[in-house]
Structures are given as structure tokens and as C-alpha cells.
Write an enzyme that holds these catalytic residues in place. Structure first.
Site, mmCIF file in Angstrom:
data_model
loop_
_atom_site.group_PDB
_atom_site.id
_atom_site.type_symbol
_atom_site.label_atom_id
_atom_site.label_comp_id
_atom_site.label_asym_id
_atom_site.label_seq_id
_atom_site.Cartn_x
_atom_site.Cartn_y
_atom_site.Cartn_z
ATOM 1 C CE LYS A 1 -1.330 1.268 4.784
ATOM 2 N NZ LYS A 1 -0.658 0.311 5.678
ATOM 3 C CG HIS B 1 1.485 -1.368 11.970
ATOM 4 N ND1 HIS B 1 2.107 -0.176 12.267
ATOM 5 C CD2 HIS B 1 1.669 -1.566 10.643
ATOM 6 C CE1 HIS B 1 2.632 0.324 11.142
ATOM 7 N NE2 HIS B 1 2.384 -0.502 10.151
ATOM 8 C CD GLU C 1 2.330 -7.000 8.523
ATOM 9 O OE1 GLU C 1 1.855 -5.895 8.855
ATOM 10 O OE2 GLU C 1 1.747 -8.061 8.733
HETATM 11 C C1 LIG Z 1 0.297 0.211 6.439
HETATM 12 C C2 LIG Z 1 0.637 -1.086 7.018
HETATM 13 C C3 LIG Z 1 1.963 -1.537 6.987
HETATM 14 C C4 LIG Z 1 3.109 -0.674 6.500
HETATM 15 O O1 LIG Z 1 3.417 0.291 7.460
HETATM 16 P P1 LIG Z 1 4.709 1.230 7.329
HETATM 17 O O2 LIG Z 1 4.569 2.153 8.489
HETATM 18 O O3 LIG Z 1 4.656 1.896 6.019
HETATM 19 O O4 LIG Z 1 5.905 0.353 7.459
HETATM 20 C C5 LIG Z 1 2.223 -2.801 7.462
HETATM 21 N N1 LIG Z 1 1.248 -3.590 7.960
HETATM 22 C C6 LIG Z 1 -0.044 -3.195 8.007
HETATM 23 C C7 LIG Z 1 -1.062 -4.118 8.545
HETATM 24 C C8 LIG Z 1 -0.385 -1.927 7.561
HETATM 25 O O5 LIG Z 1 -1.663 -1.517 7.632
#
Ligand SMILES: *Cc1c(COP(=O)(O)O)cnc(C)c1O
Length: 386
Positions: free
Chosen positions: A63, A191, A269
Site C-alpha cells: 500500500k 503494528h 511488514e
Molecule cells: C500500512 C501497514 C503496513 C506498512 O506500514 P509502514 O509504516 O509503512 O511500514 C504494514 N502492515 C499493516 C497491517 C499496515 O496496515
């Protein structure tokens, strides 16, 4: 000034003139606005992640920037992928990623999207609530599930804990429930919020997760995967302080080693960290005026375009020009007929003329991805891989 400082200063100015020469050369072939994505920077960030966290498999969160050429670059580097919808899943599969290297990491998925995962053999997914488990059990029996827990997002640029994550004391029961429904309880995910400069968020989240691993093991349901999510920060400004990925990574690594079994597999991620530093947005001044005692410059990309991150990502950027010399307090605005499309009201920049370049580095993530191209008839900035 020490020899080392002098060297690094020389290196910085060499890098800068390299970028500015690249911008000048590209402008001879392409019309602005455009986003340059440097493949060497994608590779560099990927390798940096691997080097600093050698036991953590990175799943690129597409994304941040789903441009197919970026995804392809990461496929070639051997990366895995984090997708949030069936469309993202189909895209990375089409570009050559193997289903075993994909995590469906949206805790809320439609039944139809879960069906797509089943048909395409994507087996790993996250959830944070019981109704989701019933859906997964129905549409993708036997899926391997990670429970996403709510963790502190202290100081992160983008808060995610307001919308996602089960309470810690529910995690074990949810995993038990998954098992009862015929799913495979596989691990824990979290996260810490995007652009998290605060390593404590990771350290605390790992501690809470380790307790869930412990409880599960004690009850005869050992878990295999610890997903530490995204959030890894980058420098958006040249002189920004407080972003030190290397130091953060070494603390995270230490915490993982202390709290988890050697058999546990770690994944992450990263989105912004992998895509952000590669992007350079190049715009040009299309108009100027003098109002409110200031120069106003109107450039050909704005809030509805690649600066959409100022709204959705709460991001601030460093605007640079190719001119040197005396600077004046100025306003920079985008091209649409909307006052909201104002980028900065207090930039210290040299006097600019129509046709002059304004560019921004480190803008590869959450920029073109969230743009509303076409508003007011302005086309999206081209993405050019170099
Ligand atoms: C947006 C998102 C990410 C990426 O996050 P960054 O801060 O760009 O590293 C990873 N995992 C999930 C579930 C997300 O929603």
C-alpha cells in the site's frame, strides 16, 4: 571540523549534485510533474533491513507504493509481500510473487476477498476479532492465522491502534477459538503505527506478544510466527534528528533474542522504509504572484496529487529548488482551484520564476498511492524508474 565530518559533508553535496543532474537530465525527456523512483535506493533499503534484522523476513506492504515496477524489483530481490485486499493480492501474484510469500494482513476482510485467498493459495492472514474468524473458517478453512493485538503507537506519525488490534487478554482465547473452528493458530502480529521513531513501542509490543506465546505454549498450542509489523521510520528531512534505524533494529533484535524461543520465525511488514527513500518528486512553477507581502508560487502537483500524504499520512516534506542564494519567506501551492491545495505558507526559498523546479526527496511512500488524480483535470505525475 573533523576529517570525517568534512568527508560526510562532501559526500552529501556530491549526492545532491547527482540528484540535481538527474532531475535536469530527466526534464529534457519528460514533462513534469514526475516521480523518480531510484531502483538503487529500493535495493539499498531492502539490504539495509536484511542486514540490521537478519532473522526477520520482510513482507513489503505494497500500500505504500503499489507501482508494478517497484513490486517487481522486490520480487527479484526475494522479498515477501503484505497485501490488504484481493486486488493487491492478484497484483503481486501476477508480478511473480509466490503465494507462500504473501500475508493477507488486513484484519477486516470481505468473504469474497477471503475466497480469493483460498483459490490463490494464500494461507497466512491476520485477524483481531471473533466474527472475522467465522468468516475465515467459512471461506478459507485451514488458514494460518495471526492475532493482531493493540499496542502503544506512542509518537508515531500515523496512529493505527485506534482502529485495529485485539486486547492482549483476549489474544489467547481468540487463537483457541481459531483452533476450534479448524484454523491453524500460528502467531501474533502488531503494528506500532507508521513512522514510529520510538523504539519503546516495539520493545513493549514484543514483551506483550512473548507473554501470549508463553501462555499458548503452556496450554499445548505452541505458536510459530511473530509478526512485528511495519512502522520503521525514515528521514524525510536532510537534517532531521531522532531517526536511527540501525540503533532501533539492534534493540529490537536484542529483545527478540531475549524473549522468544529460538524456533520462532520472525516476519515484518515494512512499507515506508522500503519505498519512501527511493522517491524524488519533481514539479515546476507554473505561476507566481505577490500577495500578503509574500511570494506565492503555484506548482504543478499538489494535495490532490503526490502531496496527498500531507493529508492522509500527516507527512511534512522538505521543498528544494535548483536555485541558490538569498532566500525569502514564501508560500507554495498546488495547481487546483482550492485553497486547501496549499503546501506550505512558510518556506524559506530563493526567488523562483515560472518554469523553475521545486523538488522533494524521500517521498516514495504514501504519496502517489493515495492521490486523487484527475481532480480539476490535472493528470497524475508519471512514475519514472531510474
Ligand atoms: C500500512 C501497514 C503496513 C506498512 O506500514 P509502514 O509504516 O509503512 O511500514 C504494514 N502492515 C499493516 C497491517 C499496515 O496496515
Amino acid at each position: 571540523m573533523t576529517h570525517a565530518q568534512n568527508n560526510s559533508k562532501q559526500q552529501k553535496s556530491k549526492e545532491l549534485s547527482g540528484i540535481e543532474n538527474l532531475i535536469r537530465a530527466t526534464l529534457k525527456k519528460h514533462r513534469s510533474p514526475f516521480m523518480l523512483i531510484r531502483k538503487c535506493a529500493l535495493r539499498k533499503q531492502y539490504e539495509r533491513f536484511r542486514k540490521c534484522l537478519p532473522d526477520v523476513t520482510p513482507y513489503y506492504a505494497i500500500k505504500a507504493n503499489p507501482d508494478p515496477r517497484i513490486i517487481k524489483t522486490f520480487v527479484k530481490l526475494g522479498a515477501s509481500f503484505d497485501v490488504a485486499s484481493a486486488a493487491e493480492m492478484k497484483l503481486v501474484l501476477r508480478l511473480g510473487a509466490s503465494p507462500s510469500k504473501i500475508i493477507f494482513a488486513n484484519t477486516i476482510k470481505s468473504g469474497e476477498d477471503i475466497e480469493v485467498a483460498r483459490r490463490r493459495r494464500v494461507r497466512l492472514m491476520t485477524f483481531d476479532n471473533e466474527p472475522e474468524l467465522y468468516k475465515i473458517a467459512k471461506h478459507c478453512p485451514g488458514a494460518r492465522v495471526l492475532v493482531r493485538i493493540k499496542v502503544a503507537n506512542e509518537g508515531s506519525q500515523v496512529e493505527l491502534s485506534l482502529k485495529f488490534g485485539a486486547d492482549h487478554d483476549q489474544a489467547y482465547f481468540l487463537l483457541r477459538k481459531a483452533k476450534a473452528l479448524g484454523l491453524v493458530p500460528t502467531g501474533v502480529s502488531f503494528h506500532v503505527g507508521s513512522q514510529s521513531k520510538n523504539v519503546e513501542n516495539y520493545l513493549q509490543a514484543l514483551e506483550v506478544s512473548a507473554n501470549i506465546f508463553e501462555e499458548s505454549k503452556k496450554n499445548g498450542m505452541p505458536l510459530k510466527i511473530m509478526d512485528i509489523g511495519g512502522g520503521f521510520p525514515i528521514q524525510h528531512f536532510d537534517k532531521e534528528i531522532g531517526v536511527n534505524f540501525e540503533r532501533m533494529a539492534s534493540q529490537i533484535k536484542k529483545q527478540m533474542k531475549e524473549l522468544f524461543d529460538r524456533k520462532v520465525k520472525f516476519i515484518a511488514e515494512p512499507g515506508r522504509f522500503l519505498a519512501g527513500p527511493a522517491g524524488i518528486l519533481v514539479t515546476q512553477v507554473i505561476g507566481r504572484t505577490f500577495r500578503n507581502n509574500k511570494n506565492y508560487y503555484y506548482i504543478n502537483d499538489g494535495i490532490y496529487g503526490d502531496f496527498s500524504g500531507m493529508v492522509f499520512d500527516h507527512c511534512k516534506y522538505e521543498f528544494k529548488t535548483l536555485r541558490r542564494g538569498q532566500t525569502f519567506l514564501s508560500t507554495l501551492a498546488g495547481p487546483t482551484c482550492d485553497s486547501f491545495d496549499t503546501l506550505s505558507i512558510n518556506e524559506e526559498i530563493p526567488e523562483l520564476y515560472v518554469g523553475d523546479v521545486v523538488y522533494v526527496k524521500n517521498i516514495g511512500a504514501y504519496s502517489s498511492a493515495s492521490a486523487t488524480p484527475g481532480f480539476n483535470g490535472f493528470p497524475p505525475a508519471k512514475i519514472i524508474l531510474v
